[in-house]
Design an enzyme around this catalytic site. Structure first.
Site, PDB file in Angstrom:
ATOM      1  CB  SER A 140      -0.856  -0.027   1.273  1.00 45.27           C
ATOM      2  OG  SER A 140      -1.477   1.219   1.511  1.00 45.27           O
ATOM      3  CE1 TYR A 153      -5.309  -1.748   4.143  1.00 43.46           C
ATOM      4  CE2 TYR A 153      -4.075   0.292   3.840  1.00 43.46           C
ATOM      5  CZ  TYR A 153      -4.667  -0.848   3.314  1.00 43.46           C
ATOM      6  OH  TYR A 153      -4.586  -1.091   1.958  1.00 43.46           O
TER       7      TYR A 153
END
Ligand code: NAP
Length: 248
Positions: A140, A153
């Site tokens: 990410s 996350y």
């Protein structure tokens, strides 16, 4: 020598391939010649139709990667694979001051713990067979940046990037290529809340040099490359596919 991106005769195990980026990666790998084993908790009907329409074999294995319990059964049902794509992932949003233990554990278990133990299980089969393989971890922008309101996350994706490098260091000498792809901002279920928030949507778009959200199909070229012989000497890299976000 012309580099080969051909995946004919290879089998790719892709987690979370029923939708979004996992679906696009599975279909992209199939278009390059690979048969697909889709592992996840929802039926990957649409993906299966797209893969078989390309003339490739498609196998679905039902498993909840919120825990590592199903991993031995996944390995058994998948049979021999050549490529592993750790794509399944979740996100939970809340202010760090209010963030719950459940939101921490659920994200870390799915995004990081299961990815590691699936990589370990697949790599053990390769080492036992005295052969190599390709592992691609879907990272990410938050493997590089902090973000806001997504502490577990960011921890999981920063951890996954670190893990990608560690595994590359341990396994490169065994013929196993471990790399990551860092998607920028793509229009999928994962980013629905961001796109629905007018201010966040405008701010994000303003920073993307390409001037648009990524389409899931934008990710498949990077996956085909890292899964192919053309990437034989590529180890431990995290390849951003982000419309230029990180360059900004
Ligand atoms: P998505 O549409 O929400 O897809 C997530 C996939 O993971 C789905 O197939 C989902 O299955 C699966 N999954 C989630 N929890 C699971 C579990 N416990 N067991 C098995 N499968 C599970 O989101 P996406 O955007 O395609 O995300 C794919 C990956 O890309 C994720 O790792 C995400 O963090 C990463 N990523 C996305 C973006 C973006 O902009 N979209 C950016 C950077 C990174 P269900 O359908 O059953 O929930």
């Amino acid at each position: 020598m012309t580099p080969s991106f051909d995946l004919s005769g290879r089998v790719a195990l892709v987690t979370g391939a029923n939708t979004g980026l996992g679906q696009a990666v599975a279909v992209g790998l199939a278009a390059a010649g690979a048969d697909i084993v889709a592992v996840g908790r929802s039926a990957p009907t649409e993906t299966g139709e797209a893969v078989t329409a390309l003339g490739r074999r498609f196998t679905a294995v039902t498993a909840d990667l919120g825990s590592i319990a199903p991993i031995p059964a996944i390995i058994e049902q998948a049979g021999p694979v050549d490529i592993l794509v750790n794509n399944a992932g979740i996100i939970r949003r809340n202010d760090s001051l209010d963030f719950s233990e459940d939101d921490w554990d659920a994200v870390m278990d799915t995004n990081l713990k299961s990815a590691f133990f699936l990589a370990q299980a697949v790599a053990r089969t390769w080492v036992a067979a005295n052969r190599g393989g390709k592992i691609i971890n879907i990272c990410s922008m938050l493997s590089f940046q902090g973000g806001i309101r997504v502490p577990s996350y960011t921890a999981s994706k920063s951890g996954l990037a670190g893990l990608t490098k560690l595994l590359a260091c341990e396994w490169a000498g065994k013929g196993i290529n471990v790399n990551g792809i860092a998607p920028g901002y793509f229009a999928t279920n994962n980013t629905e809340a961001l796109r629905a928030d007018e201010t966040r949507n405008r701010d994000i778009l303003a920073r993307i040099p390409a001037g648009r959200w990524g389409d899931p199909g934008d990710l498949s070229g990077a996956a085909v490359f890292l899964a192919s012989d053309a990437a034989a000497y590529v180890h431990g890299t995290i390849l951003p596919v982000d419309g230029g976000w990180l360059a900004r």
